[in-house]
Design a protein around this motif. Structure first.
Motif, PDB file in Angstrom:
ATOM      1  N   SER A  65       0.990  -1.173   0.008  1.00 61.03           N
ATOM      2  CA  SER A  65       0.058   0.103  -0.071  1.00 61.03           C
ATOM      3  C   SER A  65       0.737   1.142  -0.108  1.00 61.03           C
ATOM      4  O   SER A  65       0.684   2.121  -0.872  1.00 61.03           O
ATOM      5  N   PHE A  66       1.761   1.115   0.919  1.00 59.39           N
ATOM      6  CA  PHE A  66       2.668   2.505   0.818  1.00 59.39           C
ATOM      7  C   PHE A  66       3.589   2.683  -0.478  1.00 59.39           C
ATOM      8  O   PHE A  66       3.343   3.833  -1.055  1.00 59.39           O
ATOM      9  N   LEU A  67       4.064   1.625  -1.005  1.00 55.97           N
ATOM     10  CA  LEU A  67       4.859   1.644  -2.463  1.00 55.97           C
ATOM     11  C   LEU A  67       3.794   2.281  -3.298  1.00 55.97           C
ATOM     12  O   LEU A  67       4.191   3.197  -4.127  1.00 55.97           O
ATOM     13  N   VAL A  68       2.524   1.750  -3.617  1.00 53.38           N
ATOM     14  CA  VAL A  68       1.630   2.095  -4.805  1.00 53.38           C
ATOM     15  C   VAL A  68       1.306   3.539  -4.115  1.00 53.38           C
ATOM     16  O   VAL A  68       1.039   4.622  -5.092  1.00 53.38           O
ATOM     17  N   ALA A  69       0.801   3.760  -3.047  1.00 52.98           N
ATOM     18  CA  ALA A  69       0.502   5.095  -2.824  1.00 52.98           C
ATOM     19  C   ALA A  69       1.476   6.253  -2.929  1.00 52.98           C
ATOM     20  O   ALA A  69       1.414   7.535  -3.460  1.00 52.98           O
ATOM     21  N   ARG A  70       2.816   6.041  -2.460  1.00 54.00           N
ATOM     22  CA  ARG A  70       4.014   6.947  -2.541  1.00 54.00           C
ATOM     23  C   ARG A  70       4.098   7.188  -4.113  1.00 54.00           C
ATOM     24  O   ARG A  70       4.319   8.301  -4.532  1.00 54.00           O
ATOM     25  N   ALA A  71       4.112   6.179  -4.956  1.00 51.91           N
ATOM     26  CA  ALA A  71       4.431   6.291  -6.318  1.00 51.91           C
ATOM     27  C   ALA A  71       3.242   7.114  -6.979  1.00 51.91           C
ATOM     28  O   ALA A  71       3.522   7.939  -7.732  1.00 51.91           O
ATOM     29  N   ALA A  72       2.125   7.019  -6.638  1.00 51.58           N
ATOM     30  CA  ALA A  72       0.971   7.746  -7.193  1.00 51.58           C
ATOM     31  C   ALA A  72       0.981   9.231  -6.489  1.00 51.58           C
ATOM     32  O   ALA A  72       0.812  10.274  -7.292  1.00 51.58           O
ATOM     33  N   GLY A  73       1.346   9.465  -5.276  1.00 53.93           N
ATOM     34  CA  GLY A  73       1.365  10.649  -4.653  1.00 53.93           C
ATOM     35  C   GLY A  73       2.651  11.535  -5.397  1.00 53.93           C
ATOM     36  O   GLY A  73       2.474  12.854  -5.615  1.00 53.93           O
ATOM     37  N   ARG A  74       3.641  10.987  -5.852  1.00 45.82           N
ATOM     38  CA  ARG A  74       4.575  11.474  -6.552  1.00 45.82           C
ATOM     39  C   ARG A  74       4.221  12.221  -7.707  1.00 45.82           C
ATOM     40  O   ARG A  74       4.810  13.103  -8.164  1.00 45.82           O
ATOM     41  N   VAL A  75       3.283  11.756  -8.599  1.00 41.32           N
ATOM     42  CA  VAL A  75       2.655  12.211  -9.863  1.00 41.32           C
ATOM     43  C   VAL A  75       1.503  13.275  -9.318  1.00 41.32           C
ATOM     44  O   VAL A  75       1.366  14.119  -9.923  1.00 41.32           O
ATOM     45  N   MET A  76       0.529  12.511  -8.468  1.00 38.63           N
ATOM     46  CA  MET A  76      -0.674  13.460  -8.181  1.00 38.63           C
ATOM     47  C   MET A  76      -0.463  14.808  -7.376  1.00 38.63           C
ATOM     48  O   MET A  76      -1.177  15.779  -7.582  1.00 38.63           O
ATOM     49  N   VAL A  77       0.422  14.848  -6.416  1.00 41.18           N
ATOM     50  CA  VAL A  77       0.826  16.223  -5.660  1.00 41.18           C
ATOM     51  C   VAL A  77       1.295  17.096  -6.705  1.00 41.18           C
ATOM     52  O   VAL A  77       0.766  18.280  -6.875  1.00 41.18           O
ATOM     53  N   PRO A  78       2.324  16.792  -7.676  1.00 39.45           N
ATOM     54  CA  PRO A  78       2.734  17.994  -8.542  1.00 39.45           C
ATOM     55  C   PRO A  78       1.687  18.234  -9.502  1.00 39.45           C
ATOM     56  O   PRO A  78       1.266  19.468 -10.084  1.00 39.45           O
ATOM     57  N   GLN A  79       0.575  17.448  -9.998  1.00 43.91           N
ATOM     58  CA  GLN A  79      -0.461  17.442 -10.870  1.00 43.91           C
ATOM     59  C   GLN A  79      -1.664  18.317 -10.032  1.00 43.91           C
ATOM     60  O   GLN A  79      -2.565  18.795 -10.538  1.00 43.91           O
ATOM     61  N   ALA A  80      -1.589  18.525  -8.688  1.00 46.16           N
ATOM     62  CA  ALA A  80      -2.444  19.083  -7.751  1.00 46.16           C
ATOM     63  C   ALA A  80      -4.025  18.289  -8.040  1.00 46.16           C
ATOM     64  O   ALA A  80      -4.882  19.261  -7.899  1.00 46.16           O
ATOM     65  N   SER A  81      -3.969  17.310  -8.315  1.00 42.11           N
ATOM     66  CA  SER A  81      -5.398  16.568  -8.114  1.00 42.11           C
ATOM     67  C   SER A  81      -5.136  15.033  -8.193  1.00 42.11           C
ATOM     68  O   SER A  81      -4.206  14.606  -8.703  1.00 42.11           O
ATOM     69  N   PHE A  83      -2.783  19.312  -1.268  1.00 42.05           N
ATOM     70  CA  PHE A  83      -2.491  19.464  -2.484  1.00 42.05           C
ATOM     71  C   PHE A  83      -3.468  19.081  -3.590  1.00 42.05           C
ATOM     72  O   PHE A  83      -3.048  18.901  -4.744  1.00 42.05           O
ATOM     73  N   GLY A  84      -4.572  18.881  -3.132  1.00 45.03           N
ATOM     74  CA  GLY A  84      -5.709  18.602  -4.003  1.00 45.03           C
ATOM     75  C   GLY A  84      -5.640  16.746  -4.043  1.00 45.03           C
ATOM     76  O   GLY A  84      -6.463  16.302  -5.127  1.00 45.03           O
ATOM     77  N   VAL A  85      -5.134  16.134  -3.258  1.00 46.24           N
ATOM     78  CA  VAL A  85      -5.070  14.541  -3.322  1.00 46.24           C
ATOM     79  C   VAL A  85      -5.795  14.133  -2.240  1.00 46.24           C
ATOM     80  O   VAL A  85      -5.419  14.440  -1.206  1.00 46.24           O
ATOM     81  N   ARG A  86      -6.714  13.434  -2.704  1.00 44.32           N
ATOM     82  CA  ARG A  86      -7.588  12.988  -1.522  1.00 44.32           C
ATOM     83  C   ARG A  86      -7.255  11.332  -1.183  1.00 44.32           C
ATOM     84  O   ARG A  86      -7.257  10.689  -2.268  1.00 44.32           O
ATOM     85  N   ILE A  87      -7.358  10.786   0.087  1.00 42.00           N
ATOM     86  CA  ILE A  87      -6.940   9.451   0.120  1.00 42.00           C
ATOM     87  C   ILE A  87      -8.008   8.948   1.052  1.00 42.00           C
ATOM     88  O   ILE A  87      -8.264   9.644   2.187  1.00 42.00           O
TER      89      ILE A  87
END
Ligand SMILES: NC(=O)c1ccc[n+]([C@@H]2O[C@H](COP(=O)([O-])OP(=O)(O)OC[C@H]3O[C@@H](n4cnc5c(N)ncnc54)[C@H](O)[C@@H]3O)[C@@H](O)[C@H]2O)c1
Length: 244
Positions: free
Chosen positions: A112-128, A170-174
């Motif tokens: 869960s951590f690895l998948v969320a971390r990789a996604a967050g690295r894209v979603m946070v700069p994307q701001a959504s 940053f616009g990313v919901r979890i």
């Protein structure tokens, strides 16, 4: 230009992940399905019209490559439903091997951590973005003979809350979904067992285990704009189990 939402579903070859991928494809999302390499994963390519990438969610470089391929292909990542998980053995903790405990934590928590971390690295700069992690009713209550799985699902819930605190601004919901027993390969033996199955049905106020669609619909809702103000939430989908 691709205007569809780009959504990654892990554990997509089976059970809840498969049903969720099918529902999201039906809703019009551009799907990226992942699981271990299998005939079922390949089949998802035809069924969803998306891409399928084999990856082990406990393998850091495979998870990072999965997200990199998604971005190379579609240029963005809007949603993740992380369903890959295991539940290996029902034994008293005194009989549980360290191997089973560590493997369960590695797949369910580290994955869960690895998948969320990789996604967050894209979603946070994307701001959504929106990420759904798969907890369980056992994220918040105990269950006999199930120490490793129960501990892992408690950790998934707290991981989801921690990420929501870090990334919501940053616009990313979890959010974390908490299914009760669901009719999938993971739980089918318990559901079909005359004694355990009868006990489960009696224990669930709605009187039956969940279907995979019961869970998939909630995941689709949490990814959708209808859920735009929901983050850091634990949403049980349990037929009333936690109300008892
Ligand atoms: N079935 C239930 O009763 C139930 C209840 C509560 C929570 N859940 C949770 O829902 C999620 C989905 O479970 P399910 O019932 O659909 O199970 P399932 O066994 O049908 O599907 C799980 C999928 O995860 C994949 N997977 C396992 N380890 C992996 C790894 N290391 N890398 C990549 N893929 C991996 C498997 O190949 C499988 O396709 C799990 O997190 C599970 O803990 C299930």
């Amino acid at each position: 230009m691709n205007t569809k939402k780009v959504t990654l579903v892990t554990g997509a070859a089976s059970g809840i992940g498969r049903a969720t991928a099918l529902k999201l494809a039906e809703r019009g999302d551009q799907l990226v399905c992942t699981d271990f390499a299998s005939a079922q994963l390949q089949e998802m390519k035809d069924l969803t019209g998306g891409i399928c990438i084999a990856a082990d969610v406990t393998n850091e470089s495979e998870v990072d490559a999965l997200i990199a391929t998604t971005i190379a292909e579609y240029g963005r990542l809007d949603g993740v439903v992380h369903c890959a998980g295991i539940e290996e053995s029902f034994v008293d903790a005194r009989e549980m091997t360290l191997e089973v405990f560590e493997k369960t934590m590695r797949v369910n928590v580290t994955g869960s951590f690895l998948v969320a971390r990789a996604a967050g690295r894209v979603m946070v700069p994307q701001a959504s973005g929106s990420i759904v992690l798969m907890g369980s009713i056992l994220s918040t209550v105990g269950y006999g003979g199930n120490a490793a799985y129960t501990a892992s699902k408690g950790a998934v819930l707290q991981l989801g809350r921690a990420l929501a605190v870090d990334w919501s601004k940053f616009g990313v919901r979890i959010n974390v979904v908490g299914p009760g027993p669901v009719a999938t390969p993971m739980s089918q033996a318990s559901i079909d067992d005359p004694v355990r199955g009868a006990w489960l049905r009696e224990r669930i106020p709605i009187g039956r285990p969940a279907t995979t669609d019961d869970i998939a619909g909630v995941c689709a809702f949490l990814l959708s704009d209808e859920a735009s103000y929901i983050t850091g939430t634990y949403l049980p989908v349990d037929g009333g189990w936690l109300a008892l």
